[in-house]
Motif scaffolding. Structure first.
Motif, short mmCIF file in Angstrom:
data_model
loop_
_atom_site.label_atom_id
_atom_site.label_comp_id
_atom_site.label_asym_id
_atom_site.label_seq_id
_atom_site.Cartn_x
_atom_site.Cartn_y
_atom_site.Cartn_z
N LEU A 1 0.73 -1.23 -0.02
CA LEU A 1 0.00 -0.04 -0.16
C LEU A 1 0.84 1.36 0.00
O LEU A 1 1.85 1.42 0.77
N SER A 2 0.58 2.07 -0.81
CA SER A 2 1.41 3.35 -0.75
C SER A 2 0.44 4.63 -1.26
O SER A 2 -1.01 4.37 -1.74
N ALA A 3 0.88 5.90 -0.96
CA ALA A 3 0.16 7.09 -1.20
C ALA A 3 1.06 8.09 -1.53
O ALA A 3 2.23 8.21 -0.93
N LEU A 4 0.88 8.87 -2.53
CA LEU A 4 1.82 9.67 -2.82
C LEU A 4 1.21 11.00 -3.92
O LEU A 4 -0.13 10.76 -4.37
N VAL A 5 1.81 11.91 -4.29
CA VAL A 5 1.47 13.00 -4.89
C VAL A 5 1.67 12.57 -6.15
O VAL A 5 2.91 12.67 -6.70
N ASP A 6 0.65 12.30 -7.15
CA ASP A 6 0.73 12.04 -8.40
C ASP A 6 0.76 13.22 -9.44
O ASP A 6 -0.13 14.04 -9.47
N ARG A 7 2.01 13.39 -9.95
CA ARG A 7 2.02 14.79 -10.90
C ARG A 7 1.55 14.56 -11.91
O ARG A 7 0.84 15.74 -12.18
#
Ligand code: GDP
Ligand code: MN
Length: 399
Positions: free
Chosen positions: A120-126
């Motif tokens: 599981l990950s979360a990120l700022v998707d450019r």
């Protein structure tokens, strides 16, 4: 900016994400003490470096033993022995590169019984300008590899900032992870916590690999990696306090003091350029001429002589630099200031590698005159292609 696993887990716990307790140790004595406070029969002793792949990693020194950076101790005394083997030793993993990283601290934690490993990950998707969650049943593996070989096993879900996180987001993730019963509720709570943490602390990437289902059926973050947006650190003194400069490139730290945009790269041509676009173009043309840049360096718009001098010294102090290319377009930046900075730096540090300078724009004649009178051995260039041709052939001739 990156932080260690143990710090990331402390943050996760603050946001309601379950993860096993434990403590950090810098010496074998501390490791024994922390291990004594852990109640499970088995403790995990984990090398803390800013790189993953520790489990499958290998230490360089034979004294560290055959096992990797994640080990199991059946007693506090054994935890101490493992700490003696690992601390101060160099761990090489898929992510550290061949040089590896020196292990200066360990995280000791309760060993968890694993029923299943998830991702599981979360990120700022450019690309979408949104927060994205990525979930997969293939935990504990290199996610890039999973994405490449079995893309259908990965769910990517973006959150519309206008509506924020909605219950359907966590339901979709729980479904993709194959969760059942109360685990679905646990997952919703976890996703809520992660989203809040990401927004409140200006996190750019948050990765839990593996997220496990324990033997008694609960979710638990077994590993954690968090990266923060460097440009937002000014509003998070609590996060800045977690910084471990021993994990960062010393030249990048030095450059940051002078507010230079500097990134160390693997090649042999040091670059000093003004403007990020011109810096990128300079790196491209170096590659086109068959060499690799040793760094990205943008001295910025209105740099002072001191800033240019610092930039030049940083480039010179990199032992892999076999030649230097200065490429300046003087718009706001004046060519004479660049020349002054180069000359001042050269007075303090001998330049033993070829130096090609291309100056153009404001005060270019004055700049060229300063360089010509300096007595430095400088190869002047007229344009980008000329500069790249000259520096690549100069380092070939020097070798
Ligand atoms: P990484 O190799 O740097 O990603 O470190 P991880 O923390 O992800 O650990 C690597 C692997 O070690 C995990 O995927 C697990 O298989 C195993 N491992 C780590 N901690 C435990 C634990 O508490 N219990 C068990 N049984 N295995 C663990
Ligand atoms: Mn991991």
């Amino acid at each position: 900016m990156n932080i260690h696993e143990h710090q990331a887990k402390d943050l996760l716990r603050q946001y309601g994400v379950p993860t096993t307790g434990g403590g950090v140790a810098f010496t074998p004595e501390e490791a024994e003490k922390v291990a004594q406070g852990i109640e499970t029969d088995v403790r995990v002793v984990k090398a803390q470096i800013h790189a993953g792949g520790r489990g499958k990693g290998k230490f360089k020194e034979p004294e560290a033993g055959e096992k990797g950076g994640v080990r199991f101790a059946k007693s506090a005394a054994e935890a101490r022995e493992l700490a003696e083997q690992m601390l101060g030793r160099t761990l090489v993993t898929e992510q550290t590169g061949p040089a590896g990283r020196v292990v200066r601290r360990l995280y000791l934690t309760e060993a968890a019984g694993i029923a299943k490993e998830l991702y599981l990950s979360a990120l700022v998707d450019r690309a979408s300008s949104r927060v994205a969650f990525i979930a997969s049943t293939e935990g504990g593996m290199d996610i890039e590899k999973v994405a490449h070989e079995t893309p259908d096993k990965i769910l990517t879900l973006t959150v519309d900032p206008a509506t924020g996180l909605q219950p359907f987001h966590s339901r979709k993730i729980a479904f993709a992870l194959g969760l059942k019963g109360d685990q679905i509720k646990e997952c919703a709570k976890m996703i809520g916590g992660l989203y809040k943490l990401l927004l409140e602390k200006d996190v750019s990437l948050l990765e839990i690999n593996p997220l496990i289902i324990t033997n008694d059926g609960h979710l638990n973050a077994l590993d954690a990696k968090i990266s923060f947006d460097g440009n937002a650190l000014f509003r998070h003194p609590d996060i800045v306090a977690l910084r471990d400069e021993t994990e960062e490139d010393p030249m990048e730290i030095e450059a940051a003091k002078y507010e230079l945009s500097y990134i160390k790269l693997d090649g042999s041509i040091g670059c000093m350029v003004n403007g990020a676009g011109l810096a990128m173009a300079t790196m491209d043309i170096i590659k086109l001429y068959g060499e690799e840049p040793a760094n990205f360096l943008d001295v910025g718009g209105g740099a002072s002589k001191e800033k240019v001098q610092a930039a030049f010294q940083i480039i010179l102090s990199d032992p892999s630099v076999k030649g230097i290319l200065v490429n300046i377009f003087g718009g706001i930046m004046r060519c004479d200031i660049i020349a002054d900075g180069i000359v001042a730096a050269a007075r303090e540090m001998a330049i033993t590698v070829p130096l090609v300078v291309r100056l153009e724009g404001t005060n270019v004649d004055l700049g060229k005159e300063i360089l010509a009178k300096s007595g430095l051995k400088i190869v002047p260039a007229d344009d980008l292609a000329d500069a790249a041709a000259k520096i690549t052939s100069a380092i070939k001739a020097a070798a």
